[in-house]
Motif scaffolding. Structure first.
Motif, short mmCIF file in Angstrom:
data_model
loop_
_atom_site.label_atom_id
_atom_site.label_comp_id
_atom_site.label_asym_id
_atom_site.label_seq_id
_atom_site.Cartn_x
_atom_site.Cartn_y
_atom_site.Cartn_z
N LEU A 64 -0.87 7.85 -8.94
CA LEU A 64 -0.22 7.07 -7.89
C LEU A 64 0.79 6.08 -8.46
N ARG A 65 0.44 5.46 -9.60
CA ARG A 65 1.29 4.44 -10.20
C ARG A 65 0.71 4.07 -11.55
N PRO A 66 1.50 3.53 -12.45
CA PRO A 66 0.93 3.04 -13.71
C PRO A 66 0.15 1.76 -13.49
N PHE A 67 -0.76 1.47 -14.41
CA PHE A 67 -1.40 0.17 -14.40
C PHE A 67 -0.35 -0.90 -14.67
N GLU A 68 -0.35 -1.96 -13.86
CA GLU A 68 0.67 -3.00 -13.97
C GLU A 68 0.02 -4.36 -14.20
N ALA A 69 0.24 -4.93 -15.38
CA ALA A 69 -0.25 -6.28 -15.65
C ALA A 69 0.38 -7.30 -14.71
N ARG A 70 1.57 -6.97 -14.16
CA ARG A 70 2.24 -7.88 -13.25
C ARG A 70 1.50 -8.06 -11.93
N HIS A 381 -3.25 -1.98 -5.29
CA HIS A 381 -3.02 -1.01 -6.35
C HIS A 381 -2.94 0.42 -5.83
N SER A 382 -3.45 0.67 -4.64
CA SER A 382 -3.43 2.03 -4.11
C SER A 382 -2.11 2.35 -3.42
N ARG A 383 -1.16 1.39 -3.42
CA ARG A 383 0.12 1.57 -2.75
C ARG A 383 1.24 1.57 -3.79
N ASN A 384 2.33 2.27 -3.48
CA ASN A 384 3.49 2.28 -4.35
C ASN A 384 4.51 1.21 -4.02
N ASP A 385 4.35 0.53 -2.89
CA ASP A 385 5.36 -0.44 -2.48
C ASP A 385 5.09 -1.84 -3.02
N VAL A 386 3.85 -2.13 -3.44
CA VAL A 386 3.50 -3.45 -3.96
C VAL A 386 3.65 -3.43 -5.48
N ALA A 387 4.58 -4.25 -6.00
CA ALA A 387 4.91 -4.18 -7.43
C ALA A 387 4.37 -5.35 -8.24
N MET A 427 -9.09 -2.08 -17.02
CA MET A 427 -8.09 -1.16 -16.48
C MET A 427 -7.14 -0.71 -17.58
N SER A 428 -6.65 0.52 -17.47
CA SER A 428 -5.64 1.01 -18.41
C SER A 428 -5.01 2.26 -17.83
N GLY A 429 -3.93 2.70 -18.47
CA GLY A 429 -3.34 3.97 -18.08
C GLY A 429 -2.70 3.92 -16.72
N ALA A 430 -3.21 4.73 -15.80
CA ALA A 430 -2.59 4.88 -14.50
C ALA A 430 -3.63 4.89 -13.40
N VAL A 431 -3.22 4.45 -12.21
CA VAL A 431 -4.06 4.57 -11.03
C VAL A 431 -3.94 6.00 -10.51
N VAL A 432 -5.08 6.65 -10.30
CA VAL A 432 -5.06 8.03 -9.81
C VAL A 432 -5.61 8.07 -8.39
N GLU A 433 -5.31 9.17 -7.72
CA GLU A 433 -5.71 9.31 -6.32
C GLU A 433 -7.22 9.45 -6.19
N SER A 434 -7.77 8.75 -5.25
CA SER A 434 -9.19 8.89 -4.92
C SER A 434 -9.35 8.68 -3.43
N SER A 435 -10.38 9.26 -2.87
CA SER A 435 -10.61 9.11 -1.43
C SER A 435 -12.10 9.03 -1.16
N LEU A 436 -12.43 8.20 -0.20
CA LEU A 436 -13.82 8.05 0.22
C LEU A 436 -14.02 8.70 1.57
N ALA A 437 -15.18 9.29 1.76
CA ALA A 437 -15.57 9.87 3.04
C ALA A 437 -16.92 9.30 3.43
N GLY A 438 -17.08 9.02 4.71
CA GLY A 438 -18.31 8.44 5.21
C GLY A 438 -18.01 7.28 6.12
N PRO A 439 -19.03 6.71 6.73
CA PRO A 439 -18.81 5.58 7.64
C PRO A 439 -18.15 4.40 6.95
N GLU A 440 -17.23 3.77 7.63
CA GLU A 440 -16.59 2.52 7.20
C GLU A 440 -15.86 2.67 5.87
N THR A 441 -15.16 3.80 5.69
CA THR A 441 -14.39 4.03 4.47
C THR A 441 -12.90 4.20 4.72
N ASP A 442 -12.44 4.09 5.95
CA ASP A 442 -11.04 4.26 6.28
C ASP A 442 -10.27 3.00 5.90
#
Length: 553
Positions: A64-70, A381-387, A427-442
């Motif tokens: 999704l994006r690299p890890f950003e110390a910023r 961190h799960s978004r590409n628009d927040v830098a 944290m290191s490297g890059a944020v990768v895609e993950s998804s949760l399924a189940g109640p109260e995970t949206d």
């Protein structure tokens, strides 16, 4: 601890009561520091023992994006910093503060919030004996003082703590003219020959203070919350803001041509008490940033937004962010301009029983607040628009990431510092895609209770999981699915306490992360995620010998 190789592993994970604070008091009583009051906080859930299943699917190949110390910066404050950072009636940095700060990772630092629009930098520069007194907080009636901790002391301090630090400077658009911005840019950045602006040789002033090269300023912020009513005498509307931004950009770039800039969106747009007349002909909060983008879209790199949470759920916050991002793409034709949260934090509520606000100051860095900040960072961190993000605030006010001991002998860190150090050390490297399924995970729903963030090492040797369970009554039985093979659990860190009001003090550190290493790890396939806990899991790619084992802890 006795080891059992079973089918699941029970850990403490994260519960977050996350929300955004609502608006200020009535404008007749409003002022800086009140714009996020009057939050209607959710009623805390009663503790319970429910077990609710969920599944976490990790897609290691989808980055999704690299890890950003910023994303782990801090905001500063002139008023509280001066007595804390320098020796009395000098501009000499305190060695004990420098040593204490080396215990906190500080990749990005911002100077500063509301005070930036009243800060007279010329009077806080040069030999201490020649500096002229002025009030750091005239909006609160604070007396004039001779300021020992000024811009150059800030640069010297931050470089002593972290030689690789990056800085954000918030320009005083409320009081300063274009020539003031040009002179300040010369003070901080000019490294050429001669005196480009004439008059005082400000680059020489910087060199005489022991700073040879340019300051590590990566971004110039165009004012701070200038849409607020107490700035209307100078900035009556968005057009006046745009005009001042344009003049500031031209002035700074006359000295440092590659300067990058961040312009503000509306402050607290969720407030029903905003004076909508100044936001444009349609009277809608979006009109402000739309006009900024239309006129300055080619000149800026970031839009600034200030989310304070503890009233509305965090998904609500990000709906406002999505509105700004949608307009960025529509108006500019690209997603080049990113979002910068130059302030974010849990805004502590005010007591309803007549006690002063200070009685609740600890709630800005209690377990409840630490959980809220963690959830906010995870979703960002799960978004590409927040830098970038700079947490409000490093010191002072209610927030107190670092604070002086009551006896005056040294300093201590709150749970916010523990949280930020935990993130950056794992944290290191890059944020990768993950998804949760189940109640109260949206993650788009205000009913969100369980969330997760996953990072992958650059060499693909391991994963780090940050799991958030913000229910006070449900343990989540989480089934783990990785699409690139099984992983072994090697380390676990937790921040947990039974009391959401728990907070670090000078003599007690209940929010310190607890670490456990596993010398004979088995494959992790599922885990029970307990309430009211931050859990970080370190997973290493499994080899053939370990593929048949699973682990219970």
């Amino acid at each position: 601890m006795k080891r059992h190789y079973l089918n699941s592993w029970t850990v403490h994970s994260l519960v977050v009561c996350v929300a955004l604070v609502v608006s200020a008091s009535a404008w007749g009583q409003a002022g800086t520091g009140t714009e996020y009051d009057d939050a209607e906080l959710p009623v805390a859930e009663a503790a319970g023992d429910r077990l609710v299943p969920a599944e976490l699917v990790i897609r290691e190949d989808v980055v999704l994006r690299p890890f950003e110390a910023r994303m782990f910066g801090f905001n500063w404050n002139w008023f509280f910093a001066n007595p804390m950072v320098v020796e009395p009636e000098t501009n000499v940095l305190r060695d004990d503060f420098v040593e204490a700060m080396r215990g906190l990772s500080v990749p990005l630092q911002r100077m500063t919030g509301t005070e930036s629009q009243y800060f007279q930098w010329r009077k806080a520069t040069g030999p201490y004996a020649e500096r002229q007194p002025f009030s750091l907080r005239p909006f609160h009636g604070s007396p004039a003082v001779r300021v020992g901790f000024g811009p150059l002391e800030w640069v010297r301090l931050m470089r002593r703590i972290n030689p690789e630090v990056e800085l954000v400077w918030c320009l005083n658009l409320y009081q300063d003219a274009a020539e003031d911005h040009a002179d300040f840019a010369e003070l901080m950045m000019y490294d050429g020959v001669g005196n480009p602006n004439g008059g005082v040789d400000w680059a020489a002033v910087r060199r005489n203070a022991g700073i040879e090269g340019p300051a590590p300023i990566i971004l110039w912020e165009l004012g701070n919350e200038l849409d607020e009513p107490w700035h209307q005498d100078v900035i009556p509307d968005v057009e006046a803001y745009i005009e001042r931004c344009g003049a500031a950009i031209e002035a700074v770039r006359s000295i440092t041509p590659g300067a990058r800039f961040a312009a503000h969106a509306v402050t607290a747009p969720w407030s029903e008490k905003k004076n909508l007349k100044k936001f444009g002909p349609d009277g809608h909060w979006k009109e402000w940033h739309r006009r900024v983008l239309e006129e300055l879209g080619d000149e800026i790199d970031y839009m600034v937004f200030h989310p304070y949470y503890a009233g509305y759920p965090i998904p609500t916050v990000y709906r406002f962010v999505s509105d700004i991002t949608d307009d960025i793409r529509r108006i500019t034709g690209s997603d080049r301009i990113k979002i910068y949260f130059s302030e974010h934090a849990r805004w502590p509520p005010r007591p309803s029983d007549g006690r002063p606000w200070s009685a609740y100051f600890h709630k800005s860095h209690s377990l409840e607040a630490v959980l809220a900040v963690s959830e906010f960072i995870n979703l960002g961190h799960s978004r590409n628009d927040v830098a970038m993000m700079t947490y409000h605030i490093l010191h002072g006010g209610p927030w107190r990431t670092i604070d002086r001991r009551p006896d005056g002998e040294g300093f201590f860190f709150t749970g916010i510092a523990d949280l930020f150090n935990l993130y950056q050390s794992t944290m290191s490297g890059a944020v990768v895609e993950s998804s949760l399924a189940g109640p109260e995970t949206d993650v788009t729903s205000d009913s969100l209770r369980l969330s997760a963030l996953v990072t992958r090492d650059d060499d693909r040797s391991g994963l780090t999981l940050f799991v958030v369970n913000r229910s006070a009554s449900s343990t989540r039985r989480l089934r783990l699915t990785t699409l690139d093979g099984p992983y072994r659990l090697t380390d676990r860190w937790t921040i947990h306490h039974e009391d959401l009001d728990a907070h670090n003090t000078a003599d007690d550190r209940p929010l310190a992360p607890r670490h456990q290493a596993y010398e004979e790890p088995g494959v992790l396939r599922s885990l029970d995620v307990s309430p009211q806990t931050i859990t970080v899991l370190r997973l290493t790619r499994d080899d053939a010998d370990a593929a048949s084992r699973t682990t219970q802890r």
